[in-house]
Design a protein around this motif. Structure first.
Motif, PDB file in Angstrom:
ATOM      1  N   ALA A   1     -27.282  78.658  13.655  1.00  0.00           N
ATOM      2  CA  ALA A   1     -27.209  78.929  11.876  1.00  0.00           C
ATOM      3  C   ALA A   1     -28.058  78.447  11.000  1.00  0.00           C
ATOM      4  N   HIS A   2     -28.658  77.469  11.568  1.00  0.00           N
ATOM      5  CA  HIS A   2     -29.927  77.238  10.317  1.00  0.00           C
ATOM      6  C   HIS A   2     -31.425  77.567  10.527  1.00  0.00           C
ATOM      7  N   TRP A   3     -31.552  78.925  11.221  1.00  0.00           N
ATOM      8  CA  TRP A   3     -32.532  79.544  11.117  1.00  0.00           C
ATOM      9  C   TRP A   3     -32.883  79.752   9.634  1.00  0.00           C
ATOM     10  N   PRO A   4     -34.548  80.626   9.477  1.00  0.00           N
ATOM     11  CA  PRO A   4     -34.289  80.741   8.073  1.00  0.00           C
ATOM     12  C   PRO A   4     -34.300  82.056   8.388  1.00  0.00           C
ATOM     13  N   MET A   5     -34.145  83.537   7.294  1.00  0.00           N
ATOM     14  CA  MET A   5     -34.150  84.156   7.691  1.00  0.00           C
ATOM     15  C   MET A   5     -35.345  85.238   8.058  1.00  0.00           C
ATOM     16  N   ARG A   6     -36.411  84.198   7.401  1.00  0.00           N
ATOM     17  CA  ARG A   6     -37.768  85.546   8.088  1.00  0.00           C
ATOM     18  C   ARG A   6     -37.782  85.152  10.046  1.00  0.00           C
ATOM     19  N   ARG A   7     -37.432  83.791  10.656  1.00  0.00           N
ATOM     20  CA  ARG A   7     -36.997  83.811  11.609  1.00  0.00           C
ATOM     21  C   ARG A   7     -35.907  85.290  12.170  1.00  0.00           C
ATOM     22  N   TRP A   8     -34.956  85.368  11.079  1.00  0.00           N
ATOM     23  CA  TRP A   8     -33.996  86.303  12.452  1.00  0.00           C
ATOM     24  C   TRP A   8     -34.312  88.087  11.868  1.00  0.00           C
ATOM     25  N   PHE A   9     -35.420  88.203  11.383  1.00  0.00           N
ATOM     26  CA  PHE A   9     -35.953  89.126  10.875  1.00  0.00           C
ATOM     27  C   PHE A   9     -37.140  89.712  11.937  1.00  0.00           C
ATOM     28  N   ARG A  10     -37.271  88.169  12.698  1.00  0.00           N
ATOM     29  CA  ARG A  10     -38.884  87.830  13.594  1.00  0.00           C
ATOM     30  C   ARG A  10     -38.100  88.731  14.680  1.00  0.00           C
ATOM     31  N   LEU A  11     -36.939  88.178  15.137  1.00  0.00           N
ATOM     32  CA  LEU A  11     -35.963  88.239  15.934  1.00  0.00           C
ATOM     33  C   LEU A  11     -36.163  89.855  17.017  1.00  0.00           C
ATOM     34  N   LEU A  12     -35.311  90.318  15.116  1.00  0.00           N
ATOM     35  CA  LEU A  12     -34.906  91.811  14.813  1.00  0.00           C
ATOM     36  C   LEU A  12     -35.966  92.375  15.671  1.00  0.00           C
ATOM     37  N   TRP A  13     -37.461  92.534  14.937  1.00  0.00           N
ATOM     38  CA  TRP A  13     -38.385  93.302  14.369  1.00  0.00           C
ATOM     39  C   TRP A  13     -38.873  93.716  16.172  1.00  0.00           C
ATOM     40  N   TRP A  14     -38.852  92.051  17.418  1.00  0.00           N
ATOM     41  CA  TRP A  14     -39.407  92.179  17.725  1.00  0.00           C
ATOM     42  C   TRP A  14     -37.822  92.567  19.750  1.00  0.00           C
ATOM     43  N   CYS A  15     -37.246  92.712  19.463  1.00  0.00           N
ATOM     44  CA  CYS A  15     -36.625  93.484  19.948  1.00  0.00           C
ATOM     45  C   CYS A  15     -36.345  94.786  19.621  1.00  0.00           C
ATOM     46  N   LEU A  16     -36.322  95.371  18.126  1.00  0.00           N
ATOM     47  CA  LEU A  16     -36.692  97.386  18.074  1.00  0.00           C
ATOM     48  C   LEU A  16     -38.085  96.995  18.774  1.00  0.00           C
ATOM     49  N   CYS A  17     -39.032  96.567  18.988  1.00  0.00           N
ATOM     50  CA  CYS A  17     -40.597  96.751  18.866  1.00  0.00           C
ATOM     51  C   CYS A  17     -40.044  97.203  21.312  1.00  0.00           C
ATOM     52  N   LEU A  18     -38.804  95.953  21.711  1.00  0.00           N
ATOM     53  CA  LEU A  18     -38.955  95.893  23.054  1.00  0.00           C
ATOM     54  C   LEU A  18     -37.987  97.460  23.296  1.00  0.00           C
ATOM     55  N   LEU A  19     -36.906  97.153  22.814  1.00  0.00           N
ATOM     56  CA  LEU A  19     -36.326  98.615  23.074  1.00  0.00           C
ATOM     57  C   LEU A  19     -37.336 100.480  22.505  1.00  0.00           C
ATOM     58  N   THR A  20     -37.962 100.007  21.761  1.00  0.00           N
ATOM     59  CA  THR A  20     -38.959 101.216  21.274  1.00  0.00           C
ATOM     60  C   THR A  20     -40.309 101.615  22.778  1.00  0.00           C
ATOM     61  N   PHE A  21     -40.474 100.384  22.598  1.00  0.00           N
ATOM     62  CA  PHE A  21     -41.395 100.406  24.155  1.00  0.00           C
ATOM     63  C   PHE A  21     -40.866 100.811  25.546  1.00  0.00           C
ATOM     64  N   ILE A  22     -39.341 100.655  25.577  1.00  0.00           N
ATOM     65  CA  ILE A  22     -38.640 101.345  26.582  1.00  0.00           C
ATOM     66  C   ILE A  22     -38.053 103.491  26.606  1.00  0.00           C
ATOM     67  N   ALA A  23     -37.716 102.795  25.730  1.00  0.00           N
ATOM     68  CA  ALA A  23     -37.187 104.075  25.319  1.00  0.00           C
ATOM     69  C   ALA A  23     -38.150 105.109  25.219  1.00  0.00           C
ATOM     70  N   LEU A  24     -39.412 105.247  24.637  1.00  0.00           N
ATOM     71  CA  LEU A  24     -41.094 105.866  24.548  1.00  0.00           C
ATOM     72  C   LEU A  24     -41.096 106.699  25.485  1.00  0.00           C
ATOM     73  N   PRO A  25     -41.460 105.894  26.925  1.00  0.00           N
ATOM     74  CA  PRO A  25     -41.613 106.923  27.813  1.00  0.00           C
ATOM     75  C   PRO A  25     -40.474 107.756  28.185  1.00  0.00           C
ATOM     76  N   LEU A  26     -39.194 107.251  27.826  1.00  0.00           N
ATOM     77  CA  LEU A  26     -37.897 108.252  28.124  1.00  0.00           C
ATOM     78  C   LEU A  26     -38.202 109.732  27.039  1.00  0.00           C
ATOM     79  N   THR A  27     -38.119 109.348  26.178  1.00  0.00           N
ATOM     80  CA  THR A  27     -38.046 109.875  24.834  1.00  0.00           C
ATOM     81  C   THR A  27     -39.379 111.142  25.487  1.00  0.00           C
ATOM     82  N   ILE A  28     -40.637 110.320  26.133  1.00  0.00           N
ATOM     83  CA  ILE A  28     -41.578 111.540  26.178  1.00  0.00           C
ATOM     84  C   ILE A  28     -41.038 112.668  27.184  1.00  0.00           C
TER      85      ILE A  28
END
Length: 260
Positions: free
Chosen positions: A6-33
């Motif tokens: 709960a004490h994490w600064p906003m930038r850490r939440w933003f980075r965590l969200l971005w890394w999760c988005l990257c992970l989902l993208t690299f998982i979904a990309l081969p399936l999309t192709i």
């Protein structure tokens, strides 16, 4: 145990969200192709869609970094140049994506990218100089006390050494500025000659302007890069805290990848 999330600064939440988005993208990309291949979509549209995914990934992180610099604007002499360099990512990403989708519009979009590249190289030089001035004061006087530096291999047989101090810095600045000036001029000439079907992009045809403009542009860029290398070689110890080499390689990587 008390949770510290709960004490994490906003930038850490933003980075965590971005890394999760990257992970989902690299998982979904081969399936999309794979799905594209099954549906027999045109390769051009597949490339445009995949490119759009990476544009979506790159835009938030670069805009976030720019926003952080504007919020914590404590060193304006340095940060204004950093912001200009960071703007390269969204400008190049959007330009490359639109050029991939609208191929006929590429000749109108690419000049923006090419001119901004020259501006970024100058901004990088200005960033280095601003840092040296803030840490050393009179850079000319500091350089004048250093041992005479020779040109790099090959060039030393063509040019006399630049006197350490005022002349050395002036030659480095002049070398970078030559590209800042010549790049927009060559881009404009390419655009004009293309209107009259005299450009011949990609053709080794000495009756077209492409060969000459490409030669001037490439030589100008190489000389600007050489001058940056000379400055880094002379001041690498003083510049070590800001790690300019890795930053410069990242800039050139963006230029190289989006070009090819």
């Amino acid at each position: 145990m008390k949770c510290h999330c709960a004490h994490w600064p906003m930038r850490r939440w933003f980075r965590l969200l971005w890394w999760c988005l990257c992970l989902l993208t690299f998982i979904a990309l081969p399936l999309t192709i794979w799905e594209f291949q099954k549906q027999h979509y045109d390769v051009h549209y597949q490339a445009w869609f995949i490119g759009g995914i990476f544009v979506i990934l790159s835009m938030p992180i670069s805009i976030y970094e720019i926003a952080m610099h504007t919020e914590y604007y404590t060193q304006p002499r340095l940060q204004k140049h950093v912001i200009r360099i960071l703007l390269m990512v969204p400008i190049y990403a959007v330009d490359a994506w639109f050029a991939l989708r609208f191929r006929r519009a590429r000749e109108y979009l690419d000049p923006i990218r090419e001119c901004y590249e020259a501006f970024v190289i100058y901004s990088f030089f200005a960033y280095l100089m601003a840092y040296l001035q803030d840490t050393l004061g009179d850079v000319n006087e500091h350089l004048a006390k250093r041992p005479q530096m020779q040109h790099l291999w090959g060039v030393r047989w063509l040019l006399r050494p630049w006197d350490m101090g005022t002349q050395f810095l002036w030659e480095c600045k002049k070398g970078v500025l030559n590209y800042v000036i010549l790049r927009p001029i060559c881009t404009g000439l390419a655009f004009i000659t293309d209107i009259f079907d005299e450009y011949g992009e990609g053709q080794i045809n000495f009756r077209k302007s492409y060969v000459y403009l490409a030669a001037v542009t490439n030589f100008s860029q190489l000389w600007a890069l050489y001058c940056l290398v000379m400055l880094y070689t002379a001041m690498h110890q003083e510049l070590a805290p800001i790690r300019p080499l890795s930053k410069f390689l990242c800039i050139k990587a963006v230029v190289f990848v989006t070009f090819w």
